[in-house]
Design an enzyme around this catalytic site. Structure first.
Site, PDB file in Angstrom:
ATOM      1  N   ALA B 133      -0.254  14.742   0.520  1.00  0.00           N
ATOM      2  CA  ALA B 133      -0.081  14.472   1.945  1.00  0.00           C
ATOM      3  C   ALA B 133      -0.358  13.004   2.240  1.00  0.00           C
ATOM      4  O   ALA B 133      -1.158  12.364   1.566  1.00  0.00           O
ATOM      5  CB  ALA B 133      -1.041  15.340   2.767  1.00  0.00           C
ATOM      6  N   CYS B 134       0.346  12.482   3.268  1.00  0.00           N
ATOM      7  CA  CYS B 134       0.033  11.161   3.839  1.00  0.00           C
ATOM      8  C   CYS B 134       0.264  10.059   2.812  1.00  0.00           C
ATOM      9  O   CYS B 134       1.368   9.947   2.279  1.00  0.00           O
ATOM     10  CB  CYS B 134      -1.411  11.218   4.354  1.00  0.00           C
ATOM     11  SG  CYS B 134      -1.964   9.801   5.308  1.00  0.00           S
ATOM     12  N   ILE B 135      -0.742   9.263   2.492  1.00  0.00           N
ATOM     13  CA  ILE B 135      -0.601   8.153   1.543  1.00  0.00           C
ATOM     14  C   ILE B 135      -0.857   8.601   0.099  1.00  0.00           C
ATOM     15  O   ILE B 135      -0.616   7.840  -0.839  1.00  0.00           O
ATOM     16  CB  ILE B 135      -1.551   6.992   1.936  1.00  0.00           C
ATOM     17  CG1 ILE B 135      -1.282   5.709   1.125  1.00  0.00           C
ATOM     18  CG2 ILE B 135      -3.020   7.395   1.788  1.00  0.00           C
ATOM     19  CD1 ILE B 135       0.103   5.121   1.307  1.00  0.00           C
TER      20      ILE B 135
END
Lengths: 223, 223
Positions: B133-135
């Site tokens: 998820a995300c970075i």
């Protein structure tokens, strides 16, 4: 857009806000299209090593740690008036019983943190609904017990329930994902991690608590 | 009961795991009746004041802070073998790009933390699905980019996407609550807070990511 104050007490179950509960509260508020405004008192907490569950002897800032849950956006309680919110919700975690009040060490002889007590009283006097999860009904019992005698739940732990009743509240046993509703005083509570239960059950109970609080917020009380 | 490793990187978006994302992952795993096993590397992080977003100059333990999200129950990565899990999931937060690897400071020249790289490679070689998820897809790009060239998303930020591609991954733009699925390498990713979006959208995207990871976990790969 309704504006819901969420009073945090740090970041982590043993010395601050219980993280799953706090996130469940923020998620449920957003699900209602309302705005969560994270709030916290400016005070120190006694840091607990969350691996050993032992005190480290160090202090942390309740406001600064709460900012972790709030992604940086947290307002000091001293800067707000409880009546300006459509409702106020408190997640649990030991921070509610160590920082927002000192029920964890003093039981029914506890004192509520000054700004927490003020903001909750302002909101209640203005007819705004209040929601409490896990051990945070101890704060409600301390702040409102003598004057209002609210119905509250912390699950089914007798010693804790007795403590709430000694402060003037009426305790009602409740299953893990259920809620207790005090319609007269517009106070809703849910046991959350007062039971050793699954995170999905905690989300269910907190979801129901926030649903009820939002329903009350949409039907203003005759103050 | 499927056992899903969740690799945390601290507790707080600016120096550790993004808390909402980590809780969304734990919630989604529990919703599938699976067991989340929280994992973290034993290393120090550079503490960020989450009010000012500035470094404090102090260090914290990634493992000890991750224990806050895990309610005390977190296992050092050094003690596990990635192949022993049914899947592995990484939430985001700057901790993924500062602690699990150093993409935040070094970009495509970054190095993955040794235990993180080992556990991810063990799981992937054993055909276990991986979710990011995300970075945190930056970690996947560093660990698998050259060998596998996986399809990944970090949303639509061109500079970050270019960094992932420079490490050998193929970047695919994706809406906030969507997922990118690399069926060949069994890698699923979702942008989460790479967009400035509502917590409910983050839960939706991470829910879809975990759904897909669980679906893959139930259909073992021919290794």
């Amino acid at each position: 857009m309704p504006k819901i104050g969420v009073i945090l007490s740090g970041c982590g179950v043993f010395d601050g806000s219980e993280i799953h509960e706090a996130v469940a509260v923020l998620h449920a508020i957003d699900r209602h299209g309302a705005q969560a405004v994270c709030l916290a008192p400016e005070m120190e907490l006694n840091e607990i090593n969350h691996l050993s569950q032992q005190p480290t002897g160090k202090k942390r800032s309740v406001l600064m740690e709460s900012a972790r849950i709030a992604r940086g956006d947290v307002t000091p309680l001293a800067k707000v008036n409880g009546a300006d919110f459509d409702a106020i919700v408190l997640p649990g975690g030991f921070g509610a019983a160590k920082n927002l009040c000192d029920f964890a060490s003093k039981g029914a002889d506890c004192t509520a943190q000054e700004q927490v007590a003020r903001v909750l009283k302002e909101a209640q006097k203005a007819g705004k609904p209040l929601g409490f999860a896990c051990i945070s009904p101890a704060v409600a019992a301390r702040v409102f017990g003598k004057d209002l005698g609210p119905n509250l739940t912390i699950g089914d732990d007798k010693a804790t329930a007795d403590g709430l009743e000694a402060m003037g509240a009426t305790h009602q046993n409740c299953e893990g994902d259920g809620i207790v509703v005090d319609n007269r005083h517009r106070i809703v509570s849910t046991p959350a991690y007062m039971y050793d239960q699954r995170i999905t059950s905690v989300f269910t109970g907190i979801g129901k608590m926030v649903d009820k609080v939002m329903e009350m917020a949409r039907q203003p009380a005759a103050v």
